[in-house]
Write an enzyme that holds these catalytic residues in place. Sequence first.
Site, PDB file in Angstrom:
ATOM      1  N   GLY A  13       2.516   5.126   7.189  1.00 27.62           N
ATOM      2  CA  GLY A  13       2.443   6.112   7.090  1.00 27.62           C
ATOM      3  C   GLY A  13       0.686   6.014   6.590  1.00 27.62           C
ATOM      4  O   GLY A  13       0.194   7.142   6.444  1.00 27.62           O
ATOM      5  N   GLY A  14       0.787   5.090   5.511  1.00 23.61           N
ATOM      6  CA  GLY A  14      -0.866   5.449   4.829  1.00 23.61           C
ATOM      7  C   GLY A  14      -1.503   4.666   5.359  1.00 23.61           C
ATOM      8  O   GLY A  14      -2.954   3.595   5.345  1.00 23.61           O
ATOM      9  N   THR A  27       1.035  -1.454  -0.128  1.00 20.66           N
ATOM     10  CA  THR A  27       0.403  -0.409  -0.195  1.00 20.66           C
ATOM     11  C   THR A  27       0.771   1.283  -0.366  1.00 20.66           C
ATOM     12  O   THR A  27       2.389   1.546   0.669  1.00 20.66           O
ATOM     13  CB  THR A  27      -0.799   0.094   1.179  1.00 20.66           C
ATOM     14  OG1 THR A  27      -1.541  -1.301   0.938  1.00 20.66           O
ATOM     15  CG2 THR A  27      -1.711   0.890   1.836  1.00 20.66           C
ATOM     16  N   GLY A  28       0.496   2.734  -0.185  1.00 16.31           N
ATOM     17  CA  GLY A  28       1.245   3.316  -0.742  1.00 16.31           C
ATOM     18  C   GLY A  28       1.672   4.242  -2.349  1.00 16.31           C
ATOM     19  O   GLY A  28       1.181   3.049  -3.204  1.00 16.31           O
ATOM     20  N   SER A  29       2.279   5.302  -2.023  1.00 17.23           N
ATOM     21  CA  SER A  29       2.403   5.362  -3.884  1.00 17.23           C
ATOM     22  C   SER A  29       3.323   4.672  -4.458  1.00 17.23           C
ATOM     23  O   SER A  29       3.400   4.691  -6.250  1.00 17.23           O
ATOM     24  CB  SER A  29       2.708   7.583  -3.592  1.00 17.23           C
ATOM     25  OG  SER A  29       3.770   7.257  -3.172  1.00 17.23           O
ATOM     26  N   ASP A  63       6.164  -4.345  -0.955  1.00 14.96           N
ATOM     27  CA  ASP A  63       5.590  -3.106  -0.169  1.00 14.96           C
ATOM     28  C   ASP A  63       6.988  -1.880  -0.380  1.00 14.96           C
ATOM     29  O   ASP A  63       7.914  -1.630  -0.615  1.00 14.96           O
ATOM     30  CB  ASP A  63       5.075  -3.840   0.890  1.00 14.96           C
ATOM     31  CG  ASP A  63       3.992  -3.091   1.374  1.00 14.96           C
ATOM     32  OD1 ASP A  63       4.165  -1.531   0.706  1.00 14.96           O
ATOM     33  OD2 ASP A  63       3.213  -3.078   2.450  1.00 14.96           O
ATOM     34  N   GLY A  64       6.227  -0.479   0.778  1.00 15.44           N
ATOM     35  CA  GLY A  64       6.499   0.270   0.313  1.00 15.44           C
ATOM     36  C   GLY A  64       7.403   0.310   1.774  1.00 15.44           C
ATOM     37  O   GLY A  64       7.507  -0.796   2.196  1.00 15.44           O
ATOM     38  N   ASP A 100       8.287   3.672   5.243  1.00 18.91           N
ATOM     39  CA  ASP A 100       8.652   5.081   5.452  1.00 18.91           C
ATOM     40  C   ASP A 100      10.087   5.479   5.551  1.00 18.91           C
ATOM     41  O   ASP A 100      10.790   6.587   5.433  1.00 18.91           O
ATOM     42  CB  ASP A 100       7.397   5.387   7.010  1.00 18.91           C
ATOM     43  CG  ASP A 100       5.726   5.303   5.795  1.00 18.91           C
ATOM     44  OD1 ASP A 100       5.316   6.424   4.650  1.00 18.91           O
ATOM     45  OD2 ASP A 100       5.333   4.401   6.758  1.00 18.91           O
ATOM     46  N   GLU A 151      -0.571  -5.412   5.788  1.00 20.51           N
ATOM     47  CA  GLU A 151       0.967  -4.871   5.579  1.00 20.51           C
ATOM     48  C   GLU A 151       1.796  -6.036   6.340  1.00 20.51           C
ATOM     49  O   GLU A 151       2.454  -6.743   5.558  1.00 20.51           O
ATOM     50  CB  GLU A 151       2.091  -4.093   5.400  1.00 20.51           C
ATOM     51  CG  GLU A 151       1.235  -3.157   4.319  1.00 20.51           C
ATOM     52  CD  GLU A 151       1.478  -1.391   4.911  1.00 20.51           C
ATOM     53  OE1 GLU A 151       1.283  -0.866   3.393  1.00 20.51           O
ATOM     54  OE2 GLU A 151       1.466  -1.163   5.614  1.00 20.51           O
TER      55      GLU A 151
HETATM   56  C1  5RP Z   1       0.914   2.132   3.735  1.00 16.08           C
HETATM   57  C2  5RP Z   1       2.805   2.402   3.967  1.00 16.08           C
HETATM   58  C3  5RP Z   1       3.556   2.544   3.358  1.00 16.08           C
HETATM   59  O1  5RP Z   1       4.461   1.776   2.525  1.00 16.08           O
HETATM   60  C4  5RP Z   1       4.393   3.788   3.413  1.00 16.08           C
HETATM   61  O2  5RP Z   1       3.683   4.637   3.937  1.00 16.08           O
HETATM   62  C5  5RP Z   1       5.140   4.634   2.061  1.00 16.08           C
HETATM   63  O3  5RP Z   1       4.904   4.603   1.485  1.00 16.08           O
HETATM   64  P1  5RP Z   1       5.247   5.575  -0.044  1.00 16.08           P
HETATM   65  O4  5RP Z   1       5.382   4.236  -1.036  1.00 16.08           O
HETATM   66  O5  5RP Z   1       3.693   6.378  -0.257  1.00 16.08           O
HETATM   67  O6  5RP Z   1       6.168   6.638   0.882  1.00 16.08           O
HETATM   68  O7  5RP Z   1       3.582   1.564   4.865  1.00 16.08           O
HETATM   69  O8  5RP Z   1       0.450   1.956   5.615  1.00 16.08           O
END
Ligand code: 5RP
Length: 235
Positions: free
Chosen positions: A99-100, A29-31, A84-85, A87, A106
């Site tokens: 952060g998301g 999840t996330g950008s 996954d991404g 923070d 996750e």
């Molecule tokens: C969501 C997360 C995301 O992986 C994290 O916030 C990174 O997001 P982005 O790729 O938008 O910077 O942990 O819960």
Amino acid sequence: MLKTDELKESAARAALDLVTDGMRLGLGTGSTAARFVAALGEQVAKGLNVVCVPTSEATRAQAERLGIPLTTLDETPQLDLTVDGADEIDDRLRMIKGGGGALLREKIVATASDRMVVIVDESKLVTALGLFPLPVEVVRFGLMATMRLIEAIAAETGCHGAITLRPGPGDAPFVTDQGNLMLDCAFGNIPEPEVLAFSLKRVPGVVEHGLFLGLADLAIVAGKGGVRALRRAGA
Ligand code: 5RP
């Protein structure tokens, strides 16, 4: 496209090289993860055969729009790979996530996967975790008591800083996909992430926290000098 967006795109596309036909995938999840899902959708449209578990309702909606076949951990309890991404990530591939707002799903999905690959732009690399406020998912009941307890046990592990309830739309708090609330703990520095992680799990109102330790096997980091891979020692 902004430079950071380009880096996210590069990391996401590099992760696609790890996907092979027939894989069971966890979708983050996330950008940055959304870019991976978009690239995966292109391959599925060309005939790639995968089945995926999304880590949030947002990712589920994106995957459905792209025609990516979805499953659940009930139907498919073991996955080959989660992408996954993050923070924040350090050189031992310890991470802060959430952060998301999707850290619970996750972490469940990553733990159910043989491998977790993290895709980040180089701004996410840190020497010590904690500058990004640590997300902690909590139940609504007993919120103030839970916040006080988190503050106390965090202080015992050398972590100090404001703990705030994540705001949502209007005056309402942010509510996770699981119907819980999210605290953001601005510790600035987390001297011993393993100790804090263990302590947080002892607080009854804490559902899960955003310290992902020993979960990522590989980080794909996109920076000005190109894309590089960081491996966790022993992974
Ligand atoms: C969501 C997360 C995301 O992986 C994290 O916030 C990174 O997001 P982005 O790729 O938008 O910077 O942990 O819960």
